[in-house]
Design a protein around this motif. Sequence first.
Motif, short mmCIF file in Angstrom:
data_model
loop_
_atom_site.label_atom_id
_atom_site.label_comp_id
_atom_site.label_asym_id
_atom_site.label_seq_id
_atom_site.Cartn_x
_atom_site.Cartn_y
_atom_site.Cartn_z
N GLY A 148 2.90 -34.90 -33.83
CA GLY A 148 3.35 -36.23 -33.44
C GLY A 148 4.81 -36.51 -33.71
O GLY A 148 5.27 -37.64 -33.55
N GLY A 149 5.56 -35.49 -34.12
CA GLY A 149 6.97 -35.68 -34.43
C GLY A 149 7.85 -35.71 -33.19
O GLY A 149 7.49 -35.20 -32.13
N ARG A 150 9.00 -36.35 -33.36
CA ARG A 150 10.02 -36.40 -32.31
C ARG A 150 11.37 -36.15 -32.98
O ARG A 150 11.76 -36.89 -33.89
N PHE A 151 12.06 -35.10 -32.55
CA PHE A 151 13.35 -34.76 -33.15
C PHE A 151 14.39 -35.80 -32.78
O PHE A 151 14.58 -36.12 -31.60
N LEU A 152 15.06 -36.32 -33.81
CA LEU A 152 16.13 -37.29 -33.59
C LEU A 152 17.51 -36.66 -33.81
O LEU A 152 18.47 -37.06 -33.18
N ALA A 153 17.58 -35.70 -34.72
CA ALA A 153 18.85 -35.03 -35.01
C ALA A 153 18.56 -33.68 -35.66
O ALA A 153 17.59 -33.54 -36.40
N ARG A 154 19.41 -32.70 -35.37
CA ARG A 154 19.32 -31.41 -36.05
C ARG A 154 20.60 -30.63 -35.83
O ARG A 154 21.26 -30.77 -34.81
N GLY A 155 20.93 -29.85 -36.84
CA GLY A 155 22.12 -29.01 -36.74
C GLY A 155 23.04 -29.21 -37.93
O GLY A 155 22.67 -29.79 -38.95
N GLU A 156 24.25 -28.73 -37.76
CA GLU A 156 25.26 -28.87 -38.81
C GLU A 156 25.72 -30.32 -38.87
O GLU A 156 25.84 -30.99 -37.84
N PRO A 157 25.99 -30.84 -40.08
CA PRO A 157 26.51 -32.20 -40.18
C PRO A 157 27.83 -32.34 -39.40
O PRO A 157 28.69 -31.45 -39.46
N ALA A 158 27.95 -33.43 -38.68
CA ALA A 158 29.17 -33.68 -37.91
C ALA A 158 30.31 -34.14 -38.81
O ALA A 158 31.48 -33.93 -38.50
N ALA A 159 29.97 -34.77 -39.92
CA ALA A 159 30.96 -35.23 -40.90
C ALA A 159 30.27 -35.31 -42.25
O ALA A 159 29.09 -35.66 -42.32
#
Length: 97
Positions: free
Chosen positions: A34-45
Amino acid sequence: MPRAYWINTFTAIHDTEKLAAYVELAGPAMLAGGGRFLARGEPAAVLEGGEVPRVTVVEFPSVDAAVAAYHSPAYQRALEALGDGATREIRIVNGVE
């Protein structure tokens, strides 16, 4: 019932091949739960704290759904694939209504 957010912070990546195997298995497991990805990856700042190589934020319909996704057989297979390939912290937090 408020939504819940799974925040997965990788504090160190030790083996990129193990991480890739984890990512391939974990994504579908979270979606099935039931999950939905909102953000993933290297921090932008980075404004406070130390550098971290990867962060993931996944929205779930509830804390119970997020915890169930973590304990699901599919996600446990992803954890087995990751093994000692990374050091990380996982938090589940309630959303604000």
